[in-house]
Design an enzyme around this catalytic site. Structure first.
Site, mmCIF file in Angstrom:
data_model
loop_
_atom_site.group_PDB
_atom_site.id
_atom_site.type_symbol
_atom_site.label_atom_id
_atom_site.label_comp_id
_atom_site.label_asym_id
_atom_site.label_seq_id
_atom_site.Cartn_x
_atom_site.Cartn_y
_atom_site.Cartn_z
ATOM 1 N N ASN A 1 -8.132 -0.178 4.474
ATOM 2 C CA ASN A 1 -8.209 0.076 5.690
ATOM 3 C C ASN A 1 -8.089 1.624 5.984
ATOM 4 O O ASN A 1 -7.128 2.078 5.997
ATOM 5 C CB ASN A 1 -7.089 -0.738 6.682
ATOM 6 C CG ASN A 1 -7.020 -0.314 7.971
ATOM 7 O OD1 ASN A 1 -8.127 0.407 8.575
ATOM 8 N ND2 ASN A 1 -6.036 -0.678 8.651
ATOM 9 N N TRP A 2 -9.300 2.108 6.257
ATOM 10 C CA TRP A 2 -9.186 3.485 6.193
ATOM 11 C C TRP A 2 -8.941 4.283 7.550
ATOM 12 O O TRP A 2 -8.464 5.466 7.639
ATOM 13 C CB TRP A 2 -10.920 4.032 6.052
ATOM 14 C CG TRP A 2 -11.248 3.778 4.671
ATOM 15 C CD1 TRP A 2 -10.845 3.192 3.328
ATOM 16 C CD2 TRP A 2 -12.649 4.279 3.982
ATOM 17 N NE1 TRP A 2 -11.416 3.092 2.337
ATOM 18 C CE2 TRP A 2 -12.629 3.820 2.730
ATOM 19 C CE3 TRP A 2 -13.731 5.069 4.616
ATOM 20 C CZ2 TRP A 2 -13.886 3.895 2.033
ATOM 21 C CZ3 TRP A 2 -15.019 5.144 3.828
ATOM 22 C CH2 TRP A 2 -14.997 4.517 2.458
ATOM 23 N N LYS A 3 -8.526 3.403 8.641
ATOM 24 C CA LYS A 3 -8.042 3.718 9.714
ATOM 25 C C LYS A 3 -9.065 4.938 10.257
ATOM 26 O O LYS A 3 -9.944 4.872 9.916
ATOM 27 C CB LYS A 3 -6.633 3.836 9.666
ATOM 28 C CG LYS A 3 -5.734 3.059 9.226
ATOM 29 C CD LYS A 3 -4.317 2.989 9.156
ATOM 30 C CE LYS A 3 -3.644 1.955 8.455
ATOM 31 N NZ LYS A 3 -2.261 1.846 8.524
ATOM 32 N N HIS B 1 -4.481 -6.029 14.245
ATOM 33 C CA HIS B 1 -3.521 -5.116 13.227
ATOM 34 C C HIS B 1 -2.323 -4.550 14.362
ATOM 35 O O HIS B 1 -2.668 -4.198 15.439
ATOM 36 C CB HIS B 1 -4.412 -3.842 12.960
ATOM 37 C CG HIS B 1 -3.779 -3.130 11.995
ATOM 38 N ND1 HIS B 1 -2.697 -1.986 12.381
ATOM 39 C CD2 HIS B 1 -3.808 -2.910 10.539
ATOM 40 C CE1 HIS B 1 -2.246 -1.511 11.113
ATOM 41 N NE2 HIS B 1 -2.719 -1.970 10.034
ATOM 42 N N GLU C 1 -1.134 -1.855 14.668
ATOM 43 C CA GLU C 1 -1.437 -0.502 15.244
ATOM 44 C C GLU C 1 -2.174 -0.647 16.699
ATOM 45 O O GLU C 1 -2.135 0.073 17.613
ATOM 46 C CB GLU C 1 -2.308 0.484 14.464
ATOM 47 C CG GLU C 1 -1.126 1.168 13.235
ATOM 48 C CD GLU C 1 -1.665 1.526 11.967
ATOM 49 O OE1 GLU C 1 -2.970 1.815 12.031
ATOM 50 O OE2 GLU C 1 -0.945 1.811 11.050
ATOM 51 N N GLU D 1 1.789 -8.138 7.519
ATOM 52 C CA GLU D 1 2.267 -6.716 7.232
ATOM 53 C C GLU D 1 3.354 -6.532 8.115
ATOM 54 O O GLU D 1 3.298 -6.496 9.437
ATOM 55 C CB GLU D 1 0.963 -5.937 8.057
ATOM 56 C CG GLU D 1 -0.212 -6.291 7.075
ATOM 57 C CD GLU D 1 -1.154 -4.813 7.248
ATOM 58 O OE1 GLU D 1 -1.461 -4.167 6.167
ATOM 59 O OE2 GLU D 1 -1.600 -4.496 8.450
ATOM 60 N N GLY E 1 2.897 2.054 6.294
ATOM 61 C CA GLY E 1 2.867 3.810 6.162
ATOM 62 C C GLY E 1 4.340 4.210 6.235
ATOM 63 O O GLY E 1 4.390 5.470 6.230
ATOM 64 N N SER F 1 2.389 -0.085 3.011
ATOM 65 C CA SER F 1 2.814 0.618 1.848
ATOM 66 C C SER F 1 2.531 0.227 0.439
ATOM 67 O O SER F 1 3.364 0.823 -0.513
ATOM 68 C CB SER F 1 4.375 1.199 1.738
ATOM 69 O OG SER F 1 4.502 1.880 3.338
ATOM 70 N N GLY G 1 -3.543 0.761 3.467
ATOM 71 C CA GLY G 1 -3.940 1.720 4.390
ATOM 72 C C GLY G 1 -3.859 2.823 3.560
ATOM 73 O O GLY G 1 -4.816 3.478 2.929
ATOM 74 N N GLY G 2 -2.984 3.900 3.641
ATOM 75 C CA GLY G 2 -2.760 5.009 3.293
ATOM 76 C C GLY G 2 -3.205 5.218 1.688
ATOM 77 O O GLY G 2 -4.100 6.151 1.467
HETATM 78 P P1 PGA Z 1 -0.361 1.260 4.753
HETATM 79 O O1 PGA Z 1 -1.043 0.755 5.847
HETATM 80 O O2 PGA Z 1 -0.703 0.784 3.447
HETATM 81 O O3 PGA Z 1 -0.451 2.882 4.949
HETATM 82 O O4 PGA Z 1 1.169 0.905 4.932
HETATM 83 C C1 PGA Z 1 -1.262 -0.774 5.775
HETATM 84 C C2 PGA Z 1 -2.108 -1.192 6.981
HETATM 85 O O5 PGA Z 1 -1.970 -0.798 7.915
HETATM 86 O O6 PGA Z 1 -2.949 -2.060 7.095
#
Ligand code: PGA
Length: 251
Positions: free
Chosen positions: A14-16, A97, A99, A167, A173, A213, A234-235
């Site tokens: 997930n490149w956000k 998600h 977020e 998650e 993150g 993470s 994500g990251g």
């Molecule tokens: P993260 O994000 O790997 O940066 O914790 C995961 C996600 O939000 O899907």
């Protein structure tokens, strides 16, 4: 090594809203070169504006959207439908998600509508569920993920290809993961709920992911868990070296 009886592994990046088009192209090019066909399914979810350019550069890895709107067409300024994602070559879409739940006010009801829209348009939804730190401290983890799962599956039938990502919000993150055993326990619980709602077959075919993470180092602690079929990253997904390490460890 993962158990050979395990079903298809899925690793989703997930490149956000983290990288530019130029960086996205370079990243896709590296992944495409380094990841072999046998390594199961790797999905990247770039921002909407990068989907067409990334699609033109990938053959082995798969494409997903980070979100979708529940209507097919209409006067919905700023929104993107599942049909539009399909048209551009997406096979997957992230739904619910945390977020989006937190910053955009997405409710369980909206997430349910998005799940049905994904299904209608032929996309495989990657449903995200997870508890906040406060809910965790109050021992509400299972209650929260159960509510989110069942609300999202409202009106979704047993034939649906399901991907569920657990998650924990506090681990996203944060540089800190949940204990692998705990992720396993939650994903096992979610799989049982799917079995209860549908049947054993749908449950065993559902792909259960852990997210929060995950990186090239800690991933191996999760790969031997029976109910973990992959990762939502994500990251570490925007760092080619880290993401490739995760893919190789998972497959
Ligand atoms: P993260 O994000 O790997 O940066 O914790 C995961 C996600 O939000 O899907």
């Amino acid at each position: 090594m993962p158990d050979s009886t395990k079903k298809d592994i899925l690793v989703v990046g997930n490149w956000k809203m983290q990288i530019s088009l130029k960086e996205g192209r370079e990243l896709a090019h590296t992944l495409e070169t380094e990841i072999t066909d046998e390594e199961g399914k790797v999905v990247v979810c770039p921002p909407f504006t990068q989907l067409a350019a990334i699609k033109a550069n990938i053959h082995k890895i798969h494409l997903g959207g980070q979100d979708l709107f529940w209507e097919t067409t209409g006067a919905y300024t700023g929104e993107i439908s599942g049909e539009m994602l399909r048209e551009i070559g997406c096979e997957y879409v992230i739904v619910g998600h945390s977020e989006r739940r937190e910053y955009l006010g997405e409710t369980d009801l909206m997430v349910g509508k998005k799940m049905r829209a994904a299904k209608r348009s032929g996309l495989i939804p990657i449903l995200c569920v997870g508890e906040s730190l406060l809910q965790r401290e109050k021992n509400q983890t299972l209650e929260v993920v159960e509510r989110e799962l069942l609300a999202a599956l409202e009106g979704i039938d047993a034939s649906t290809n399901l991907v569920i990502a657990y998650e924990p919000i506090w681990a996203i993150g944060a540089g800190q993961t949940v204990e692998p055993k705990e992720a396993e326990m939650v994903l096992h619980y979610l799989r049982q709920l799917i079995s209860k709602k549908y049947n054993e077959k749908t449950a065993s075919q559902s792909r259960m992911l852990y997210g929060g993470s995950v990186d090239g180092e800690n991933v191996t602690a999760f790969t031997n868990q029976k109910n973990i079929d992959g990762f939502l990253v994500g990251g570490a997904s925007i760092d080619a070296g880290e993401f490739i390490k995760i893919v190789k460890a998972a497959m």
